[in-house]
Design a protein around this motif. Structure first.
Motif, PDB file in Angstrom:
ATOM      1  N   GLN A 104     -35.322  48.584 -53.333  1.00  0.00           N
ATOM      2  CA  GLN A 104     -35.387  50.046 -53.196  1.00  0.00           C
ATOM      3  C   GLN A 104     -34.099  50.583 -52.566  1.00  0.00           C
ATOM      4  O   GLN A 104     -33.588  51.627 -52.977  1.00  0.00           O
ATOM      5  N   LEU A 105     -33.568  49.842 -51.593  1.00  0.00           N
ATOM      6  CA  LEU A 105     -32.312  50.292 -50.968  1.00  0.00           C
ATOM      7  C   LEU A 105     -31.182  50.321 -51.999  1.00  0.00           C
ATOM      8  O   LEU A 105     -30.334  51.213 -51.971  1.00  0.00           O
ATOM      9  N   VAL A 106     -31.204  49.338 -52.930  1.00  0.00           N
ATOM     10  CA  VAL A 106     -30.181  49.328 -53.986  1.00  0.00           C
ATOM     11  C   VAL A 106     -30.407  50.504 -54.949  1.00  0.00           C
ATOM     12  O   VAL A 106     -29.447  51.181 -55.343  1.00  0.00           O
ATOM     13  N   HIS A 107     -31.675  50.778 -55.286  1.00  0.00           N
ATOM     14  CA  HIS A 107     -31.953  51.941 -56.146  1.00  0.00           C
ATOM     15  C   HIS A 107     -31.417  53.217 -55.496  1.00  0.00           C
ATOM     16  O   HIS A 107     -30.856  54.088 -56.158  1.00  0.00           O
ATOM     17  N   GLN A 108     -31.602  53.315 -54.185  1.00  0.00           N
ATOM     18  CA  GLN A 108     -31.125  54.518 -53.481  1.00  0.00           C
ATOM     19  C   GLN A 108     -29.604  54.621 -53.576  1.00  0.00           C
ATOM     20  O   GLN A 108     -29.046  55.701 -53.754  1.00  0.00           O
TER      21      GLN A 108
END
Ligand SMILES: NC(=O)C1=CN([C@@H]2O[C@H](COP(=O)(O)OP(=O)(O)OC[C@H]3O[C@@H](n4cnc5c(N)ncnc54)[C@H](O)[C@@H]3O)[C@@H](O)[C@H]2O)[C@@H](O)CC1
Ligand SMILES: [K+]
Length: 246
Positions: A104-108
């Motif tokens: 999720q942090l990478v998606h952000q």
């Protein structure tokens, strides 16, 4: 050795465990957000963009992300740096499959159009040129690192050591490769221009060269009685600051 109050790697892990235990109930995500936010603030304090030329303002902040929570701090830091007007690039050679949260942090970061390079991106060193790079954020390993270092990080740290006289390194919590308690016991060693200790400095921070390394504490998330229980006083953060220069 300075008189700075420090806590050992063992105690740091206990502090973390208690903060995220059933009594207090912080989530890792909450603490990591504040930790990464404070590292981004330290970068801004140390390398302000105000009054800089357009070329200077366009330089990259090269964030190198490790496989654990220290790396997670780096992912969060990169997102905040983008919001603060910087030009971060993330190098994430060994992605954590441990929790959905890292994805999720990478998606952000994708959402913020921050490039995230993988290990098969052979050209990561091309981004590390003094004329194009403002600083390197070392978010590879923190207080759970146990030597000897394995690849690919061994090779990466060797390259960073060659570059560090020309491009300043900002180390998150612990300079990568240093023994958390005993400092830089193996060579070559990172010699950071900035160290951002989280919650409370670890013993290795007493081995920084004071004239060379600016030392900040960040991760402003504990009350006085909790700090006292672990043998230190809370730090005198000013106003809404998330960091304090020691
Ligand atoms: N309370 C706090 O202060 C907080 C700390 N956080 C961060 O969490 C960090 C600690 O996170 P972790 O416990 O996940 O640990 P680290 O991120 O320090 O490292 C653990 C990872 O490194 C790998 N590793 C360890 N030794 C290695 C070696 N010799 N060669 C290759 N890989 C190796 C492990 O397999 C694991 O994937 C702190 O230093 C800090 O940056 C924040 O994210 C949250 C709040
Ligand atoms: K680090």
């Amino acid at each position: 050795m300075s008189t700075l109050k420090v806590v050992s790697s063992k105690l740091a892990a206990e502090i973390d465990k208690e903060l995220m235990g059933p009594q207090i109930g912080f989530t890792l995500q909450q603490l990591m957000e504040l930790a990464g936010f404070s590292v981004a603030q330290a970068v801004c304090r140390q390398f302000p963009l105000k009054g800089k030329t357009e070329a200077e303002r366009g330089k990259h902040v090269f964030v190198i992300v490790g496989p654990g929570n220290n790396g997670g701090d780096g992912l969060v830091c990169a997102r905040h740096l983008k919001l603060f007007g910087y030009n971060p690039i993330v190098y994430y050679p060994k992605r954590s499959e441990r929790t959905e949260f890292y994805k999720q942090l990478v998606h952000q970061l994708n959402f913020f159009k921050v490039p995230v390079l993988s290990q098969d991106e052979g050209n990561w060193l091309d981004y590390l040129k003094p004329e194009k790079t403002l600083c390197i954020v070392d978010a590879i390993f923190g207080f759970s690192y146990k030597p000897p270092m394995r690849e690919p990080f061994k090779g990466i740290v060797e390259e960073l050591c060659k570059l560090q006289d020309r491009i300043p390194i900002v180390s998150v919590d612990v300079p990568t490769g240093w023994d958390v308690d005993k400092g830089p016991i193996s060579q070559p060693a990172i010699n950071p221009a900035v160290l951002v200790s989280l919650t409370v400095p670890k013993p290795c921070s007493t081995y920084i060269r004071e004239k060379h390394t600016a030392h900040y504490v960040g991760g402003r998330f504990i009350p006085r009685d909790f700090a006292n229980k672990y043998g230190f006083e809370p730090f005198g953060y000013e106003s809404t600051d998330q960091i304090l220069k020691l």
